[in-house]
Write an enzyme that holds these catalytic residues in place. Structure first.
Site, PDB file in Angstrom:
ATOM      1  N   HIS A  68       0.832  -1.206   0.000  1.00 11.68           N
ATOM      2  CA  HIS A  68       0.000   0.000   0.000  1.00 11.68           C
ATOM      3  C   HIS A  68       0.864   1.253   0.000  1.00 11.68           C
ATOM      4  CE1 HIS A  68       0.551   1.095   4.340  1.00 11.68           C
ATOM      5  NE2 HIS A  68       0.718  -0.200   4.491  1.00 11.68           N
ATOM      6  N   ASP A  70      -0.791   4.330   0.779  1.00  9.67           N
ATOM      7  CA  ASP A  70      -1.414   5.297   1.688  1.00  9.67           C
ATOM      8  C   ASP A  70      -0.711   5.258   3.038  1.00  9.67           C
ATOM      9  OD1 ASP A  70      -2.634   2.693   2.090  1.00  9.67           O
ATOM     10  OD2 ASP A  70      -4.119   3.673   3.362  1.00  9.67           O
ATOM     11  N   ASP A 101       6.392   2.233   6.712  1.00  6.76           N
ATOM     12  CA  ASP A 101       5.075   1.603   6.500  1.00  6.76           C
ATOM     13  C   ASP A 101       4.307   2.344   5.415  1.00  6.76           C
ATOM     14  OD1 ASP A 101       2.833   0.048   6.846  1.00  6.76           O
ATOM     15  OD2 ASP A 101       2.202   1.007   8.701  1.00  6.76           O
ATOM     16  N   GLU A 134      -5.126   0.795   2.854  1.00  2.00           N
ATOM     17  CA  GLU A 134      -4.764  -0.171   3.886  1.00  2.00           C
ATOM     18  C   GLU A 134      -4.843   0.449   5.269  1.00  2.00           C
ATOM     19  OE1 GLU A 134      -2.422  -2.764   6.545  1.00  2.00           O
ATOM     20  OE2 GLU A 134      -2.117  -0.636   6.119  1.00  2.00           O
ATOM     21  N   GLU A 135      -4.492   1.733   5.370  1.00  2.00           N
ATOM     22  CA  GLU A 135      -4.497   2.405   6.659  1.00  2.00           C
ATOM     23  C   GLU A 135      -5.889   2.919   7.030  1.00  2.00           C
ATOM     24  OE1 GLU A 135      -2.116   2.093   8.485  1.00  2.00           O
ATOM     25  OE2 GLU A 135      -0.207   2.193   7.424  1.00  2.00           O
ATOM     26  N   GLU A 163       4.743  -5.738   3.966  1.00  2.00           N
ATOM     27  CA  GLU A 163       4.646  -5.004   5.228  1.00  2.00           C
ATOM     28  C   GLU A 163       5.929  -5.164   6.057  1.00  2.00           C
ATOM     29  OE1 GLU A 163       2.489  -3.034   6.610  1.00  2.00           O
ATOM     30  OE2 GLU A 163       0.622  -3.299   5.487  1.00  2.00           O
ATOM     31  N   HIS A 352       4.370   4.765  11.989  1.00  2.00           N
ATOM     32  CA  HIS A 352       3.302   5.578  12.581  1.00  2.00           C
ATOM     33  C   HIS A 352       3.821   6.566  13.626  1.00  2.00           C
ATOM     34  CE1 HIS A 352      -0.279   2.766  11.387  1.00  2.00           C
ATOM     35  NE2 HIS A 352       0.663   2.779  10.464  1.00  2.00           N
TER      36      HIS A 352
END
Length: 379
Positions: A68, A70, A101, A134-135, A163, A352
Protein backbone atom coordinates in the site's frame (compact mmCIF):
# COMPACT_ATOMS: atom_id res chain seq x y z
CA UNK A 1 18.28 -0.86 -12.98
CA UNK A 2 15.59 0.73 -10.84
CA UNK A 3 17.01 2.54 -7.79
CA UNK A 4 14.77 1.47 -4.92
CA UNK A 5 16.15 4.18 -2.62
CA UNK A 6 15.34 6.93 -5.12
CA UNK A 7 11.90 5.44 -5.74
CA UNK A 8 11.23 5.35 -1.99
CA UNK A 9 12.12 9.03 -1.73
CA UNK A 10 9.88 9.94 -4.64
CA UNK A 11 7.00 8.02 -3.07
CA UNK A 12 7.49 9.70 0.32
CA UNK A 13 7.22 13.07 -1.41
CA UNK A 14 3.72 12.09 -2.55
CA UNK A 15 1.38 13.23 0.29
CA UNK A 16 -0.82 10.13 0.12
CA UNK A 17 -2.55 10.31 3.52
CA UNK A 18 -5.58 8.00 3.40
CA UNK A 19 -7.75 8.41 1.32
CA UNK A 20 -5.64 10.75 -0.88
CA UNK A 21 -3.71 9.15 -3.73
CA UNK A 22 -1.19 11.98 -3.66
CA UNK A 23 0.45 11.00 -6.95
CA UNK A 24 1.99 7.79 -5.59
CA UNK A 25 0.11 5.35 -7.82
CA UNK A 26 0.56 7.60 -10.86
CA UNK A 27 4.30 7.49 -10.26
CA UNK A 28 4.34 3.70 -9.86
CA UNK A 29 2.26 3.17 -13.00
CA UNK A 30 4.80 5.20 -15.00
CA UNK A 31 7.70 3.15 -13.63
CA UNK A 32 5.97 -0.19 -14.19
CA UNK A 33 4.70 0.60 -17.68
CA UNK A 34 8.23 1.65 -18.59
CA UNK A 35 9.35 -1.87 -17.63
CA UNK A 36 6.70 -3.56 -19.76
CA UNK A 37 3.98 -4.09 -17.16
CA UNK A 38 0.33 -3.69 -18.12
CA UNK A 39 -1.30 -1.40 -15.56
CA UNK A 40 -4.91 -0.69 -14.65
CA UNK A 41 -6.37 1.68 -12.11
CA UNK A 42 -8.96 -0.13 -10.02
CA UNK A 43 -10.56 2.75 -8.15
CA UNK A 44 -13.67 2.14 -6.06
CA UNK A 45 -15.75 4.56 -3.99
CA UNK A 46 -13.05 7.21 -4.16
CA UNK A 47 -10.21 4.86 -3.22
CA UNK A 48 -7.31 4.63 -5.66
CA UNK A 49 -5.77 1.22 -6.40
CA UNK A 50 -3.28 -0.06 -8.96
CA UNK A 51 -3.07 -3.46 -10.66
CA UNK A 52 0.01 -4.33 -12.71
CA UNK A 53 0.92 -7.52 -14.58
CA UNK A 54 3.93 -8.65 -16.58
CA UNK A 55 3.35 -11.77 -18.65
CA UNK A 56 0.28 -13.59 -19.82
CA UNK A 57 -3.01 -13.31 -17.95
CA UNK A 58 -3.83 -16.54 -16.14
CA UNK A 59 -0.33 -18.02 -16.43
CA UNK A 60 0.01 -21.25 -14.47
CA UNK A 61 2.81 -19.74 -12.40
CA UNK A 62 2.02 -16.19 -11.31
CA UNK A 63 3.88 -14.58 -8.43
CA UNK A 64 2.20 -11.67 -6.68
CA UNK A 65 3.32 -8.79 -4.52
CA UNK A 66 0.89 -6.76 -2.43
CA UNK A 67 1.38 -3.45 -0.66
CA UNK A 68 0.00 0.00 0.00
CA UNK A 69 1.04 3.58 -0.65
CA UNK A 70 -1.41 5.30 1.69
CA UNK A 71 -0.05 6.52 5.01
CA UNK A 72 -1.42 7.67 8.36
CA UNK A 73 -1.54 11.40 9.18
CA UNK A 74 1.71 13.04 10.32
CA UNK A 75 0.23 14.28 13.61
CA UNK A 76 2.04 17.33 14.95
CA UNK A 77 4.25 18.32 12.02
CA UNK A 78 6.13 20.69 14.31
CA UNK A 79 7.33 17.74 16.38
CA UNK A 80 9.18 16.27 13.40
CA UNK A 81 12.87 17.06 13.01
CA UNK A 82 12.52 16.65 9.23
CA UNK A 83 9.79 17.44 6.69
CA UNK A 84 7.32 14.51 6.92
CA UNK A 85 7.09 14.51 3.11
CA UNK A 86 10.64 15.59 2.35
CA UNK A 87 12.47 12.23 2.28
CA UNK A 88 15.56 13.84 3.83
CA UNK A 89 18.51 11.50 4.43
CA UNK A 90 20.38 12.11 7.69
CA UNK A 91 23.15 9.85 8.98
CA UNK A 92 22.07 6.98 6.75
CA UNK A 93 18.36 7.24 7.57
CA UNK A 94 15.59 8.44 5.27
CA UNK A 95 12.86 10.37 7.08
CA UNK A 96 9.22 10.69 6.09
CA UNK A 97 5.71 9.46 6.67
CA UNK A 98 5.50 6.04 5.06
CA UNK A 99 9.27 5.55 5.02
CA UNK A 100 8.80 2.29 6.91
CA UNK A 101 5.07 1.60 6.50
CA UNK A 102 5.37 0.91 3.68
CA UNK A 103 6.62 2.98 0.77
CA UNK A 104 10.08 1.48 1.08
CA UNK A 105 8.58 -2.01 0.77
CA UNK A 106 6.58 -1.05 -2.31
CA UNK A 107 9.60 0.61 -3.89
CA UNK A 108 11.71 -2.49 -3.18
CA UNK A 109 9.31 -4.98 -4.78
CA UNK A 110 8.55 -2.71 -7.73
CA UNK A 111 12.27 -2.23 -8.38
CA UNK A 112 12.99 -5.95 -7.95
CA UNK A 113 10.16 -6.96 -10.29
CA UNK A 114 11.14 -4.45 -12.99
CA UNK A 115 14.79 -5.53 -12.96
CA UNK A 116 13.88 -9.21 -12.88
CA UNK A 117 11.65 -9.18 -15.97
CA UNK A 118 14.26 -7.17 -17.86
CA UNK A 119 17.26 -9.32 -16.92
CA UNK A 120 15.67 -12.79 -16.78
CA UNK A 121 12.16 -12.82 -18.25
CA UNK A 122 10.34 -15.64 -16.42
CA UNK A 123 8.19 -18.41 -17.80
CA UNK A 124 5.09 -17.13 -16.06
CA UNK A 125 3.67 -13.85 -14.83
CA UNK A 126 4.21 -11.31 -12.08
CA UNK A 127 1.28 -9.40 -10.57
CA UNK A 128 1.47 -6.37 -8.33
CA UNK A 129 -1.57 -5.21 -6.35
CA UNK A 130 -1.02 -1.84 -4.69
CA UNK A 131 -3.74 -0.11 -2.71
CA UNK A 132 -4.45 3.29 -1.25
CA UNK A 133 -6.76 2.00 1.49
CA UNK A 134 -4.76 -0.17 3.89
CA UNK A 135 -4.50 2.40 6.66
CA UNK A 136 -8.20 3.29 6.38
CA UNK A 137 -11.25 1.08 6.54
CA UNK A 138 -9.75 -1.32 3.98
CA UNK A 139 -13.10 -1.91 2.28
CA UNK A 140 -12.22 -0.56 -1.16
CA UNK A 141 -8.52 -1.34 -1.38
CA UNK A 142 -7.08 -4.84 -1.67
CA UNK A 143 -10.64 -6.20 -1.51
CA UNK A 144 -11.54 -4.14 -4.57
CA UNK A 145 -8.43 -5.33 -6.39
CA UNK A 146 -9.22 -8.98 -5.66
CA UNK A 147 -12.84 -8.49 -6.75
CA UNK A 148 -11.63 -6.90 -9.99
CA UNK A 149 -9.14 -9.71 -10.57
CA UNK A 150 -11.84 -12.34 -10.16
CA UNK A 151 -14.09 -10.52 -12.63
CA UNK A 152 -11.29 -10.16 -15.18
CA UNK A 153 -9.69 -13.59 -15.06
CA UNK A 154 -6.56 -12.41 -13.22
CA UNK A 155 -4.91 -14.54 -10.57
CA UNK A 156 -1.89 -15.05 -8.35
CA UNK A 157 -0.46 -18.47 -7.53
CA UNK A 158 1.34 -17.17 -4.44
CA UNK A 159 1.69 -13.72 -2.90
CA UNK A 160 4.19 -11.86 -0.75
CA UNK A 161 2.99 -8.82 1.20
CA UNK A 162 5.75 -6.27 1.80
CA UNK A 163 4.65 -5.00 5.23
CA UNK A 164 7.42 -4.32 7.77
CA UNK A 165 7.74 -7.56 9.75
CA UNK A 166 11.07 -7.39 11.56
CA UNK A 167 10.97 -6.09 15.17
CA UNK A 168 14.63 -5.07 15.58
CA UNK A 169 16.95 -6.70 13.06
CA UNK A 170 16.63 -7.08 9.32
CA UNK A 171 15.65 -10.64 8.45
CA UNK A 172 14.63 -11.82 11.92
CA UNK A 173 10.90 -12.37 11.30
CA UNK A 174 8.39 -13.18 8.58
CA UNK A 175 4.65 -13.55 8.99
CA UNK A 176 2.98 -16.80 7.97
CA UNK A 177 -0.41 -15.84 9.36
CA UNK A 178 -2.26 -13.28 11.42
CA UNK A 179 -4.62 -13.26 14.35
CA UNK A 180 -8.23 -12.37 13.79
CA UNK A 181 -9.57 -9.07 15.02
CA UNK A 182 -13.06 -8.18 16.16
CA UNK A 183 -14.67 -5.38 18.13
CA UNK A 184 -17.81 -5.60 20.26
CA UNK A 185 -19.76 -2.43 20.98
CA UNK A 186 -22.06 -2.83 24.01
CA UNK A 187 -24.89 -0.55 25.02
CA UNK A 188 -26.54 -1.20 28.38
CA UNK A 189 -30.05 0.28 28.62
CA UNK A 190 -31.52 0.68 32.10
CA UNK A 191 -33.84 3.13 33.83
CA UNK A 192 -32.66 6.58 34.89
CA UNK A 193 -33.21 7.64 38.48
CA UNK A 194 -31.97 9.38 41.61
CA UNK A 195 -28.91 7.76 43.15
CA UNK A 196 -30.57 7.99 46.59
CA UNK A 197 -33.48 5.85 45.34
CA UNK A 198 -31.82 3.06 43.37
CA UNK A 199 -34.85 0.79 43.77
CA UNK A 200 -36.68 3.08 41.36
CA UNK A 201 -34.01 2.77 38.70
CA UNK A 202 -32.00 0.14 36.84
CA UNK A 203 -28.34 1.03 36.76
CA UNK A 204 -26.84 0.16 33.35
CA UNK A 205 -23.31 0.68 34.65
CA UNK A 206 -23.68 -2.10 37.22
CA UNK A 207 -24.83 -4.50 34.54
CA UNK A 208 -22.08 -3.41 32.17
CA UNK A 209 -19.38 -3.77 34.81
CA UNK A 210 -20.69 -7.25 35.63
CA UNK A 211 -20.50 -8.25 31.99
CA UNK A 212 -17.01 -6.83 31.52
CA UNK A 213 -15.80 -8.58 34.65
CA UNK A 214 -16.97 -11.92 33.31
CA UNK A 215 -15.40 -11.29 29.91
CA UNK A 216 -12.01 -10.69 31.50
CA UNK A 217 -12.19 -13.23 34.34
CA UNK A 218 -10.40 -16.01 32.47
CA UNK A 219 -8.00 -16.14 29.49
CA UNK A 220 -9.68 -16.99 26.20
CA UNK A 221 -7.11 -19.75 25.61
CA UNK A 222 -3.47 -20.67 26.14
CA UNK A 223 -2.41 -20.31 22.52
CA UNK A 224 -2.00 -22.87 19.74
CA UNK A 225 0.80 -24.39 17.69
CA UNK A 226 1.53 -21.25 15.67
CA UNK A 227 -0.31 -18.57 17.66
CA UNK A 228 0.05 -16.81 20.99
CA UNK A 229 -2.89 -16.73 23.37
CA UNK A 230 -5.89 -14.71 22.26
CA UNK A 231 -6.42 -11.38 24.01
CA UNK A 232 -9.47 -9.36 25.05
CA UNK A 233 -9.11 -5.71 25.97
CA UNK A 234 -11.69 -3.23 27.24
CA UNK A 235 -10.92 -0.05 25.31
CA UNK A 236 -13.55 2.39 26.55
CA UNK A 237 -16.41 2.76 29.04
CA UNK A 238 -18.69 5.79 28.95
CA UNK A 239 -22.10 6.93 30.07
CA UNK A 240 -21.90 10.67 29.42
CA UNK A 241 -23.23 11.49 32.88
CA UNK A 242 -21.87 14.69 34.51
CA UNK A 243 -24.06 14.42 37.64
CA UNK A 244 -23.02 12.53 40.77
CA UNK A 245 -26.57 11.98 41.99
CA UNK A 246 -28.14 10.60 38.82
CA UNK A 247 -28.22 6.98 37.75
CA UNK A 248 -27.86 7.18 33.96
CA UNK A 249 -30.18 5.49 31.52
CA UNK A 250 -27.47 4.19 29.20
CA UNK A 251 -23.85 3.14 29.39
CA UNK A 252 -21.52 2.00 26.63
CA UNK A 253 -18.36 -0.04 26.43
CA UNK A 254 -16.10 -1.27 23.65
CA UNK A 255 -14.12 -4.49 23.70
CA UNK A 256 -11.44 -5.51 21.19
CA UNK A 257 -10.45 -9.16 20.74
CA UNK A 258 -7.39 -10.46 18.88
CA UNK A 259 -7.97 -14.16 18.42
CA UNK A 260 -6.04 -17.18 17.19
CA UNK A 261 -7.11 -20.19 15.14
CA UNK A 262 -8.92 -21.76 18.09
CA UNK A 263 -11.74 -19.29 17.53
CA UNK A 264 -13.69 -17.56 14.79
CA UNK A 265 -15.62 -14.33 14.70
CA UNK A 266 -18.78 -16.41 14.75
CA UNK A 267 -17.86 -18.52 17.77
CA UNK A 268 -16.73 -15.50 19.77
CA UNK A 269 -19.91 -13.67 18.80
CA UNK A 270 -21.98 -16.53 20.22
CA UNK A 271 -19.97 -16.43 23.46
CA UNK A 272 -20.44 -12.68 23.86
CA UNK A 273 -24.15 -12.96 23.13
CA UNK A 274 -24.55 -15.73 25.72
CA UNK A 275 -22.82 -13.79 28.50
CA UNK A 276 -24.77 -10.60 27.70
CA UNK A 277 -27.99 -12.62 27.88
CA UNK A 278 -27.07 -14.01 31.29
CA UNK A 279 -26.39 -10.53 32.71
CA UNK A 280 -29.65 -9.24 31.25
CA UNK A 281 -31.62 -11.97 33.01
CA UNK A 282 -29.86 -11.28 36.31
CA UNK A 283 -30.16 -7.48 36.26
CA UNK A 284 -33.12 -6.63 34.02
CA UNK A 285 -30.86 -4.26 32.10
CA UNK A 286 -30.97 -4.73 28.34
CA UNK A 287 -27.57 -5.26 26.77
CA UNK A 288 -27.42 -4.51 23.06
CA UNK A 289 -24.34 -5.54 21.10
CA UNK A 290 -22.93 -4.67 17.69
CA UNK A 291 -20.05 -6.74 16.33
CA UNK A 292 -17.44 -5.80 13.75
CA UNK A 293 -15.03 -8.48 12.51
CA UNK A 294 -12.19 -6.91 10.54
CA UNK A 295 -10.49 -10.22 9.82
CA UNK A 296 -10.45 -13.90 10.72
CA UNK A 297 -7.29 -15.63 11.86
CA UNK A 298 -5.39 -17.53 9.18
CA UNK A 299 -2.23 -19.55 8.72
CA UNK A 300 -0.14 -20.39 5.67
CA UNK A 301 1.22 -23.76 6.67
CA UNK A 302 5.02 -24.02 6.55
CA UNK A 303 5.95 -25.76 3.33
CA UNK A 304 7.71 -25.17 0.03
CA UNK A 305 6.56 -21.59 -0.49
CA UNK A 306 7.26 -20.47 3.08
CA UNK A 307 10.67 -22.15 2.94
CA UNK A 308 11.48 -20.44 -0.37
CA UNK A 309 10.89 -16.97 1.08
CA UNK A 310 12.75 -17.83 4.29
CA UNK A 311 15.66 -19.15 2.26
CA UNK A 312 15.91 -15.91 0.29
CA UNK A 313 15.89 -13.88 3.51
CA UNK A 314 18.64 -16.03 5.02
CA UNK A 315 20.74 -15.91 1.86
CA UNK A 316 20.71 -12.10 1.75
CA UNK A 317 20.88 -11.31 5.48
CA UNK A 318 22.55 -14.32 7.09
CA UNK A 319 19.60 -14.49 9.49
CA UNK A 320 17.12 -17.35 9.75
CA UNK A 321 13.69 -15.68 10.02
CA UNK A 322 11.27 -16.69 12.73
CA UNK A 323 7.85 -17.81 11.50
CA UNK A 324 5.41 -15.53 13.29
CA UNK A 325 1.70 -14.74 13.46
CA UNK A 326 2.07 -11.80 15.86
CA UNK A 327 1.00 -8.20 15.44
CA UNK A 328 -2.15 -6.59 14.16
CA UNK A 329 -4.00 -7.13 10.93
CA UNK A 330 -2.77 -6.55 7.38
CA UNK A 331 -4.17 -6.94 3.89
CA UNK A 332 -2.84 -10.50 3.91
CA UNK A 333 -6.16 -11.32 5.62
CA UNK A 334 -7.86 -10.65 2.27
CA UNK A 335 -5.20 -12.16 0.00
CA UNK A 336 -5.35 -15.49 1.86
CA UNK A 337 -8.79 -16.08 0.33
CA UNK A 338 -7.19 -15.87 -3.13
CA UNK A 339 -3.88 -17.75 -2.75
CA UNK A 340 -1.21 -18.73 -0.20
CA UNK A 341 0.36 -15.60 1.27
CA UNK A 342 3.27 -14.66 3.52
CA UNK A 343 4.64 -11.31 4.65
CA UNK A 344 8.19 -10.05 4.82
CA UNK A 345 9.55 -6.53 5.02
CA UNK A 346 11.76 -4.09 6.86
CA UNK A 347 12.31 -3.33 10.53
CA UNK A 348 9.15 -1.52 11.63
CA UNK A 349 10.18 0.16 14.88
CA UNK A 350 9.32 3.73 13.78
CA UNK A 351 6.13 3.11 11.78
CA UNK A 352 3.30 5.58 12.58
CA UNK A 353 5.67 7.55 14.85
CA UNK A 354 6.92 11.12 14.68
CA UNK A 355 10.17 11.07 12.66
CA UNK A 356 9.27 7.79 10.96
CA UNK A 357 12.41 6.70 9.15
CA UNK A 358 14.06 3.82 7.35
CA UNK A 359 17.70 2.79 7.26
CA UNK A 360 18.72 3.49 3.67
CA UNK A 361 20.90 0.39 3.41
CA UNK A 362 17.94 -1.82 4.27
CA UNK A 363 15.99 -0.64 1.22
CA UNK A 364 18.60 -2.08 -1.12
CA UNK A 365 18.81 -5.20 1.00
CA UNK A 366 15.06 -5.68 0.78
CA UNK A 367 15.13 -5.26 -3.00
CA UNK A 368 17.82 -7.96 -3.15
CA UNK A 369 15.68 -10.31 -1.04
CA UNK A 370 12.64 -9.80 -3.27
CA UNK A 371 14.79 -10.29 -6.36
CA UNK A 372 16.10 -13.57 -4.99
CA UNK A 373 12.57 -14.69 -4.15
CA UNK A 374 11.60 -14.14 -7.79
CA UNK A 375 14.66 -15.96 -9.15
CA UNK A 376 14.13 -18.93 -6.86
CA UNK A 377 10.39 -19.05 -7.51
CA UNK A 378 10.70 -19.14 -11.27
CA UNK A 379 13.97 -21.06 -11.26
Amino acid sequence: MIDAVDLTARLIRCPSVTPEEGGALVLLAEVLEGAGFTCARVDRNGTANLFARWGVRGANKTFGFNGHTDVVPVGDAGAWTQDPFGAAVVDGWMYGRGATDMKSGVAAFVAAACDFVKDTPPDGAIVLTITGDEEGEAKDGTVALLDWMAANGEKMSHCLVGEPTCPNTMGEMMKIGRRGSMTAYFTAVGVQGHSAYPHRAKNPLHALVTLLSRLTAEPLDQGSDHFDASTLQITTIDCGNPANNVIPEKARATVNIRFNDLHSGESLGRWLTELAGEVHLETGVRLDMRLSVSGESFLTEPGEFVALVAGAVQAETGVVPEYSTSGGTSDARFVKNHCPVVEFGLVGKTMHQVDERVEVAQIGQLKAIYGRVLRDYFG
